[in-house]
Design a protein around this motif. Structure first.
Motif, short mmCIF file in Angstrom:
data_model
loop_
_atom_site.label_atom_id
_atom_site.label_comp_id
_atom_site.label_asym_id
_atom_site.label_seq_id
_atom_site.Cartn_x
_atom_site.Cartn_y
_atom_site.Cartn_z
N PHE A 146 0.68 -1.06 -0.06
CA PHE A 146 0.28 -0.28 -0.09
C PHE A 146 0.72 1.20 -0.12
O PHE A 146 0.39 2.40 -0.27
N LYS A 147 2.13 1.23 0.39
CA LYS A 147 3.17 2.54 0.34
C LYS A 147 2.57 3.39 1.32
O LYS A 147 2.48 4.62 1.13
N GLN A 148 1.66 3.11 2.44
CA GLN A 148 1.18 4.23 3.08
C GLN A 148 2.33 4.14 4.46
O GLN A 148 2.71 3.53 5.05
N GLU A 149 2.52 5.56 4.66
CA GLU A 149 3.32 6.09 5.70
C GLU A 149 3.14 5.43 7.16
O GLU A 149 4.04 5.11 7.86
N GLU A 150 1.99 5.40 7.54
CA GLU A 150 1.73 4.78 8.72
C GLU A 150 1.88 3.37 8.95
O GLU A 150 2.37 2.68 9.90
N LEU A 151 1.96 2.46 7.76
CA LEU A 151 2.38 1.16 7.97
C LEU A 151 3.96 1.17 8.18
O LEU A 151 4.62 0.19 8.70
N LYS A 152 4.69 1.99 7.44
CA LYS A 152 6.23 2.11 7.63
C LYS A 152 6.66 2.36 8.99
O LYS A 152 7.29 1.87 9.81
N GLU A 153 5.74 3.37 9.40
CA GLU A 153 6.07 3.83 10.98
C GLU A 153 5.84 2.95 12.00
O GLU A 153 6.56 2.42 12.97
N ALA A 154 4.82 1.73 11.68
CA ALA A 154 4.34 0.79 12.72
C ALA A 154 5.46 -0.32 12.59
O ALA A 154 5.75 -0.85 13.50
N HIS A 155 5.94 -0.58 11.20
CA HIS A 155 6.92 -1.75 11.11
C HIS A 155 8.25 -1.30 11.77
O HIS A 155 8.80 -1.82 12.54
N ASP A 156 8.90 -0.02 11.61
CA ASP A 156 9.88 0.51 12.31
C ASP A 156 9.81 0.36 13.65
O ASP A 156 10.74 0.25 14.51
N TYR A 157 8.71 0.93 14.29
CA TYR A 157 8.30 0.70 15.75
C TYR A 157 8.59 -0.78 16.23
O TYR A 157 9.24 -0.86 17.31
N TRP A 158 7.88 -1.81 15.59
CA TRP A 158 8.20 -3.07 15.89
C TRP A 158 9.46 -3.66 15.98
O TRP A 158 10.07 -4.25 16.42
N MET A 159 10.11 -3.24 14.58
CA MET A 159 11.44 -3.52 14.61
C MET A 159 12.60 -3.07 15.37
O MET A 159 13.35 -3.95 16.02
N ALA A 160 12.17 -1.92 16.03
CA ALA A 160 12.98 -1.53 16.99
C ALA A 160 12.87 -2.19 18.23
O ALA A 160 13.93 -2.20 18.85
N ILE A 161 11.79 -2.55 18.73
CA ILE A 161 11.53 -3.41 19.85
C ILE A 161 12.15 -4.61 19.54
O ILE A 161 12.75 -5.15 20.66
N THR A 162 12.07 -5.23 18.56
CA THR A 162 12.70 -6.55 18.10
C THR A 162 14.34 -6.30 18.35
O THR A 162 14.96 -7.36 18.94
N LEU A 163 14.80 -5.50 17.85
CA LEU A 163 16.15 -5.25 17.94
C LEU A 163 16.63 -4.81 19.41
O LEU A 163 17.65 -5.30 19.85
N GLN A 164 16.06 -4.21 20.14
CA GLN A 164 16.21 -3.73 21.52
C GLN A 164 16.19 -5.18 22.39
O GLN A 164 17.14 -5.33 23.40
N GLN A 165 15.24 -6.23 21.99
CA GLN A 165 15.34 -7.46 22.66
C GLN A 165 16.58 -8.31 22.08
O GLN A 165 17.24 -8.90 22.95
N LEU A 166 17.06 -8.35 21.00
CA LEU A 166 18.12 -9.12 20.43
C LEU A 166 19.30 -8.47 21.18
O LEU A 166 20.35 -9.25 21.53
N ASP A 167 19.56 -7.01 21.60
CA ASP A 167 20.68 -6.47 21.98
C ASP A 167 20.71 -7.26 23.57
O ASP A 167 21.81 -7.45 23.90
N LYS A 168 19.61 -7.56 24.12
CA LYS A 168 19.70 -8.03 25.51
C LYS A 168 19.73 -9.72 25.61
O LYS A 168 20.09 -10.39 26.43
N GLY A 169 19.61 -10.32 24.25
CA GLY A 169 19.79 -11.65 24.27
C GLY A 169 18.44 -12.31 24.25
O GLY A 169 17.72 -12.41 25.49
N THR A 170 17.74 -12.64 23.01
CA THR A 170 16.30 -13.08 23.22
C THR A 170 16.12 -14.27 23.83
O THR A 170 16.86 -15.22 23.50
N LYS A 171 15.11 -14.44 24.51
CA LYS A 171 14.45 -15.63 25.07
C LYS A 171 13.25 -15.87 24.51
O LYS A 171 12.53 -14.77 24.19
N PHE A 172 12.38 -16.94 24.54
CA PHE A 172 11.00 -17.21 24.03
C PHE A 172 10.16 -17.96 24.92
O PHE A 172 10.88 -18.65 25.92
N PRO A 173 9.12 -17.44 25.11
CA PRO A 173 8.17 -18.28 26.13
C PRO A 173 8.15 -19.51 26.03
O PRO A 173 7.73 -20.03 24.90
#
Length: 385
Positions: A312-339
């Motif tokens: 769709f090339k909608q900026e809101e979707l890019k922003e949402a992706h970037d937000y959740w990607m940043a969270i993912t990378l923050q967790q990887l920085d700490k050493g990821t574990k899974f439930p």
């Protein structure tokens, strides 16, 4: 964005996958799958080990059982890692067995992506046995329920209640729509697929109109007799609005109904506003970590927003992706574990694809090098481009 950091984690995840001991079919599948797409280099010993695990398997799951292994062997063959003779030898006995499973699952009314007809259908689509796929479509047609203009399917295996329609992409109606769309585009039983998709999206459209102004629009399940709904209230691949948006988009590609395109965009834009504190993502205060897996974690959420942004090339979707990607990378920085055990707050690190580190790696690879990861997510019905 994040290029150097993602490259670093892609390499680190590769090391973890290479180090995998290969004694667990779920973890071994994930590590080999990631290695295939990341560097197209898999040790022959690991392939042999995976085949041995599959030969001992009594759980024929498309997620973590012998069906998933045989499907993966097809991907290896397509990538010229194993020969025609290799794949013929591997499939010689298994295909007949999987053909028998079709009737067994049909008798059980089991259409599930992982443990039923849809997983088998995706495998037979991959090997281009369209006559067998047509048989599976016929069974799915036979299992349907009709109510006015709506078509839906009732769960007979996961839910203990009667009259429950499952609305998760992992186990329910959106996965059926997505599978039927794949069949349609392959030229298999096109009229039947189109008719079933038309009725199924009518069912979803009615639910959408009932609740379209809410933060979470669709329930996870609905009793088709009492109309009692079980709320989803989460962002995830497995259940909730993200998976339904995928199913509706897949329906649009078949029906070319602009209202469906608009509905899919509306749903995904609505979801793009939700943040971590209200997303229903599993977390552990004790372990100081957030689930980053594909199934119900941050990487899966970021991936779906990225897929829809490409459409769709909608900026809101890019922003949402970037937000959740940043969270993912923050967790990887700490050493990821899974439930592993939510009740007892136990989290572990593992190389699983759907719920582990190899799946996170595939999301990062798709974002950073989409040409290397092309169509990797079709096994989870996220191939919407």
């Amino acid at each position: 964005m994040y290029k150097d950091k993602i490259d670093f984690f892609l390499s680190e995840i590769s090391k973890k996958c290479i180090a995998d001991k290969g004694d667990n079919i779920t973890f071994s599948l994930g590590s080999n799958y990631y290695s295939l797409f990341y560097n197209n280099d898999i040790e022959i010993e690991k392939i042999e080990s995976l085949i041995d695990l599959a030969s001992e398997d009594t759980y024929y799951s498309f997620a973590s059982g012998s069906l998933a292994v045989i499907y993966f062997m097809r991907l290896l063959h397509t990538s010229n890692i194993i020969t025609d003779e290799d794949i013929d030898a591997i499939e010689e006995d298994s295909i007949e067995f999987f053909l028998e499973l079709i009737s067994i699952y049909a008798d059980k009314k089991e259409y599930d992506l992982f443990t039923g007809l849809i997983g088998l259908g995706l495998y037979f689509l991959e090997i281009q046995k369209l006559d067998t796929v047509a048989k599976i479509v016929s069974y799915i047609d036979h299992l349907k329920y009709e109510q006015n203009k709506s078509i839906f399917w009732v769960d007979h295996n996961i839910t203990k209640e009667e009259n429950i329609c499952d609305l998760g992409l992992a186990h329910g109606l959106p996965s059926i729509i997505s599978f039927l769309a794949e069949c349609y585009h392959k030229g298999c039983e096109k009229e039947t697929c189109k008719r079933l998709i038309q009725g199924a999206v009518h069912f979803l459209s009615e639910l959408y109109e009932e609740n379209k102004d809410s933060q979470y629009i669709f329930p996870s399940k609905i009793n088709v007799v009492t109309r009692k709904k079980q709320p989803a209230n989460r962002l995830a691949w497995c259940y909730g609005d993200l998976g339904i948006a995928i199913g509706i988009w897949k329906a649009y590609t078949v029906l070319q109904d602009e209202d469906l395109k608009t509905m899919s965009l509306s749903i995904i834009l609505n979801s793009s506003k939700i943040r971590l504190d209200n997303a229903g993502v599993f977390y552990s205060n004790k372990n100081d970590c957030i689930d980053t897996g594909i199934c119900h974690g941050s990487s899966g959420i970021s991936h779906i927003f990225n897929k829809f942004y490409r459409v769709f090339k909608q900026e809101e979707l890019k922003e949402a992706h970037d937000y959740w990607m940043a969270i993912t990378l923050q967790q990887l920085d700490k050493g990821t574990k899974f439930p592993y055990d939510l009740k007892n707050d136990e989290w572990v690190e593992h190389t699983g694809l759907l719920e582990g580190i190899s799946g996170v790696g595939m999301v990062l690879l798709d974002y950073q090098y989409p040409e290397k990861a092309k169509d990797w997510d079709k096994i989870y019905l996220m191939n919407i481009e």
